[in-house]
Design an enzyme around this catalytic site. Structure first.
Site, short mmCIF file in Angstrom:
data_model
loop_
_atom_site.label_atom_id
_atom_site.label_comp_id
_atom_site.label_asym_id
_atom_site.label_seq_id
_atom_site.Cartn_x
_atom_site.Cartn_y
_atom_site.Cartn_z
N ASP A 21 -84.53 44.13 44.18
CA ASP A 21 -83.19 43.77 43.75
C ASP A 21 -83.26 43.50 42.25
O ASP A 21 -84.34 43.30 41.68
CB ASP A 21 -82.69 42.54 44.52
CG ASP A 21 -81.18 42.45 44.54
OD1 ASP A 21 -80.51 43.12 43.71
OD2 ASP A 21 -80.63 41.71 45.38
N TRP A 22 -82.11 43.48 41.61
CA TRP A 22 -82.06 43.43 40.15
C TRP A 22 -82.52 42.07 39.64
O TRP A 22 -81.83 41.07 39.77
CB TRP A 22 -80.65 43.76 39.69
CG TRP A 22 -80.41 45.22 39.42
CD1 TRP A 22 -79.77 45.75 38.35
CD2 TRP A 22 -80.78 46.35 40.23
NE1 TRP A 22 -79.75 47.13 38.43
CE2 TRP A 22 -80.36 47.52 39.57
CE3 TRP A 22 -81.45 46.49 41.44
CZ2 TRP A 22 -80.58 48.80 40.09
CZ3 TRP A 22 -81.67 47.76 41.96
CH2 TRP A 22 -81.24 48.90 41.28
#
Length: 775
Positions: free
Chosen positions: A266-267
């Site tokens: 995930d970012w």
């Protein structure tokens, strides 16, 4: 083609906010990623275009104004706004000369409410088709399948359900649909990313059984559907970050489930780059990511070179397969049709009562002559999507007032004297990054709704409530309204779909994918959400949603805390299901079921046959019932159809946290079918299909059976007393064990009593022979 270590590091580090690395000399093109599962996110696309061009306006108020008014450029005021708008428009024309706007599709919660795999597949096709048109190679969050643990979760609307079986039956269809268009699906967030509060790093203390039975099955099902990519989540699971969790990303995902695709973070979820690569997280997003940490880790030996090489090759393989040129065309008819079908199949009718005392005529469908006063939170307009990654900017949204005018004599916004019908749209937004503080609607809106409903009743007007919300709400006083519909966040065709339902063109067939409590403090997670600082304990274990509410009600009918159960939904007709039966198979290898479904009304429609399994007596604690099969079926008026369903062995198994494995207990199981909801079956005295499994299990009666279980079962206790007497053993030993160490096994106790080998074997065999008594 072999990559150098520098090239490997380039491939495992994101190079732009939504772009991976490229190696033209090695025939590795650039992968372009974008959210998402509800349609293409222009904020992300525009931002990435600006990043690559070094455009200075990204993240400014000018950018925000242009984004919000991209399809209404006449509202842009300044030279900076117009210049940025023109630049972005030109960039889009290079991708898609027709300039067709992306569609906005219902989120996971609405897809879950369809209870229809084919509908979900068609939405996946439409999403993949549009992504391909815009040159997007990996469509993020297709699907987002994090379970509905607590209804206050900010991204609840993106997930499919509170039930892992429903998720596992629906979510893989989105994967198949997206990838049928040559676009890589992305399953997120792996795993158990169930809140926004402190989501970056929150340590979730999850019982092993709950993890396997609730939070992992949807991911496993998507792996079995051959998903191309998986996104590792922000959170920790039992003290280990998901991006650094070797058990999660390698032992479970790859070794046990056989996943052969790419894992991305995930970012901003990679906290230790070398640790992430070593654990099996292949790509660190977003970019640009500096190469220095991995280069240092290679030099000092903390990064395993073979792990780096494997991750880089996975990234290169993904690029070679999915980095296809933009198709540059959107089939609006096909994509609109998919969005409409999802909304029409997913809208749930919660209430439909007569609007006049003494009449049998229901409020809905409304007559064509209806004169409608449309009002609500947003003056009667619908929220079509959530905010954050799931936000979609488009000019393709249908308008509720305009859609109603296609069917009814007079539709206006606000009350007017001639109105004979009032429709109130209650809108509750949801967003990434923030959990909802409460399920309650604000006092001001409560008062406004109450006054309007009272006005309608006093003036003999029809009253309709439309719940347009990112999640369940409480204190909505649904009983004040003649009819009520739950439309979730219905996407661009939501207004058209609810208008067609209100006029009767479409018979509502959606069913709730979650349970709505009377009050938020009735939820099993109420005191365990969002946690204590950077830790949250999943103290409710496997008792999430209807598993909790129905079990409590089964134990005490006065403890009914649910306003509407999982699986609930009304129709303009009525249905009955009967004659549930096993056509072939067995518990150990799976069952084929059949049942008869009759439409007992005058209107054609669809219903959802739901089959639940009940284990009357089990060694492990279990919910009173669990969904194990379902089928959505169309039935004409006064017709009967036969419905066929499959029940897998897993429906009868439980995860044993002591043995760390799935176990199938011997004894009796009960199956029942309903067209109502998860709490519609009285498990105290209803047995539609009674099944028995007599295979050996870890819980079969034998030498490991506890003194407690034997002593508290009258038949086993009598057999033990006879054995003690016949062999001259001391009963006091049994009584003392039961009083102080009741979980000791009978084998241990008999050995401590100097029981002979022959006598020992005799009693253990007696226990095994009594298996038929196990209910």
């Amino acid at each position: 083609m072999e990559l150098t270590s520098d090239e490997q590091i380039l491939m495992v580090n994101g190079q732009s906010f939504f772009g991976m690395g490229e190696l033209p000399q090695k025939e590795v093109p650039r992968i372009q990623m974008l959210d998402g599962g509800t349609g293409l996110n222009f904020e992300q696309l525009f931002g990435d275009l600006m990043d690559k061009a070094g455009h200075a306006q990204k993240g400014t108020s000018v950018f925000r104004r242009v984004l919000e008014n991209f399809y209404q450029p006449d509202l842009l005021d300044t030279r900076d706004e117009l210049e940025l708008y023109n630049w972005l428009r030109d960039q889009l024309r290079l991708l898609i000369p027709e300039m067709t706007a992306p569609g906005c599709y219902p989120p996971g919660m609405m897809l879950g409410a369809t209870w229809d795999p084919e509908t979900v597949y068609q939405v996946g096709q439409a999403l993949g088709h549009e992504a391909r048109a815009y040159g997007i190679h990996v469509l993020l969050g297709t699907p987002n399948i994090n379970l509905h643990r607590d209804l206050r979760a900010g991204r609840l609307f993106e997930g499919y359900s509170e039930d892992p079986y429903l998720i596992a039956m629906l979510a893989p269809e989105l994967v198949r649909g997206v990838q049928s268009q040559g676009v890589a699906a992305n399953v997120k967030h792996f795993a158990a990313n169930n809140q926004e509060t402190n989501r970056q790093g929150i340590n979730e203390i999850i019982p092993e059984r709950a993890l396997y039975e609730l939070y992992l099955p949807g991911f496993e099902a998507c792996v079995n559907a051959d998903c191309a990519t998986v996104m590792a989540a922000y959170n920790q699971i039992n003290g280990v970050p998901c991006t650094e969790n070797n058990w999660l990303l390698t032992e479970l995902l790859r070794d046990e489930w056989g996943f052969d695709g790419l894992v991305m973070s995930d970012w901003g979820a990679v906290y230790h780059p070398a640790g992430a690569i070593n654990a099996g997280c292949d790509v660190n997003m977003p970019g640009p990511v500096s190469s220095e940490p991995l280069q240092r880790a290679l030099e000092d030996g903390t990064l395993e070179p073979e792990k780096l090489a494997v991750s880089a090759e996975r990234a290169a393989r993904l690029a070679r397969k999915y980095a296809l040129p933009a198709a540059a065309h959107i089939d609006r008819e096909m994509t609109d049709r998919a969005a409409y079908k999802a909304a029409a199949e997913g809208i749930v009718m919660l209430r439909n009562h007569p609007f006049t005392v003494g009449s049998d005529a229901k409020c809905c469908p409304l007559p064509a002559s209806a004169k409608i006063a449309l009002t609500g939170t947003l003056n009667g307009e619908l929220l079509v999507c959530g905010e954050g990654s799931a936000g979609v900017h488009t000019d393709r949204n249908t308008n509720l007032c305009e859609e109603l005018r296609k069917h009814f004599a007079d539709v206006r916004t606000g009350l007017y004297d001639e109105a004979d019908t009032v429709i109130y749209v209650l809108s509750v937004p949801g967003q990434e990054g923030n959990d909802r503080k409460t399920l309650r609607i604000c006092r001001e809106e409560q008062m406004k709704m109450s006054k309007l409903a009272s006005y309608a009743a006093q003036n003999s007007l029809r009253s309709v409530l439309i719940v347009n919300a990112s999640g369940p709400v409480t204190e909505w006083t649904i009983g004040n309204w003649n009819a009520a519909f739950w439309v979730s966040l219905p996407g661009m065709q939501g207004a058209a779909a609810i208008a067609d339902i209100l006029c009767g063109k479409v018979n509502p067939s959606g069913r709730l994918p979650l349970t709505i409590p009377y009050s938020e403090d009735d939820m099993p997670t109420f005191l365990n959400f969002p946690g204590d600082g950077m830790n949250v304990t999943y103290g409710e274990g496997i008792f999430v949603g209807y598993r909790y509410y129905a079990t409590r009600y089964h134990c005490n009918p006065d403890a009914d805390y649910a306003a509407a159960y999982f699986g609930y939904g009304l129709s303009y007709t009525t249905f009955e299901v009967r004659s549930l039966r096993v056509e072939s198979g067995n518990i150990a290898n799976g069952l084929e079921l059949a049942a008869e479904v009759e439409n007992t009304g005058d209107t054609a429609g669809k219903t959802v046959v739901q089959v639940y399994v009940h284990d009357p007596l089990s060694a492990l604690t279990k919910p009173v019932c669990e969904l194990c099969a379902f089928r959505k079926v169309y039935v004409g008026p006064h017709q009967t159809v036969t419905v066929h369903m499959h029940v897998d062995r897993r429906a009868f198994e439980s995860w044993d946290p002591d043995r760390h494995e799935w176990t199938l207990e011997d004894g009796e199981y009960v199956l029942n079918a309903t067209v109502e909801d998860a709490n519609a079956i009285d498990w105290h005295d209803t047995a539609s299909v009674l099944l028995r499994y007599d295979g050996e299990s870890p819980y079969s009666w034998g030498e490991n059976t506890s003194i407690k279980e034997i002593h508290e079962n009258p038949v086993l206790k009598a057999a033990l007393l006879r054995f003690i007497t016949d062999h001259g053993l001391l009963l006091e030993n049994i009584l003392t064990t039961y009083q102080y160490t009741a979980m000791d096994s009978i084998g241990k106790v008999l050995n401590s009593m100097n029981c002979s080998d022959k006598a020992y074997a005799e009693f253990i065999d007696t226990l095994r022979q009594m298996r038929y008594l196990k209910k």
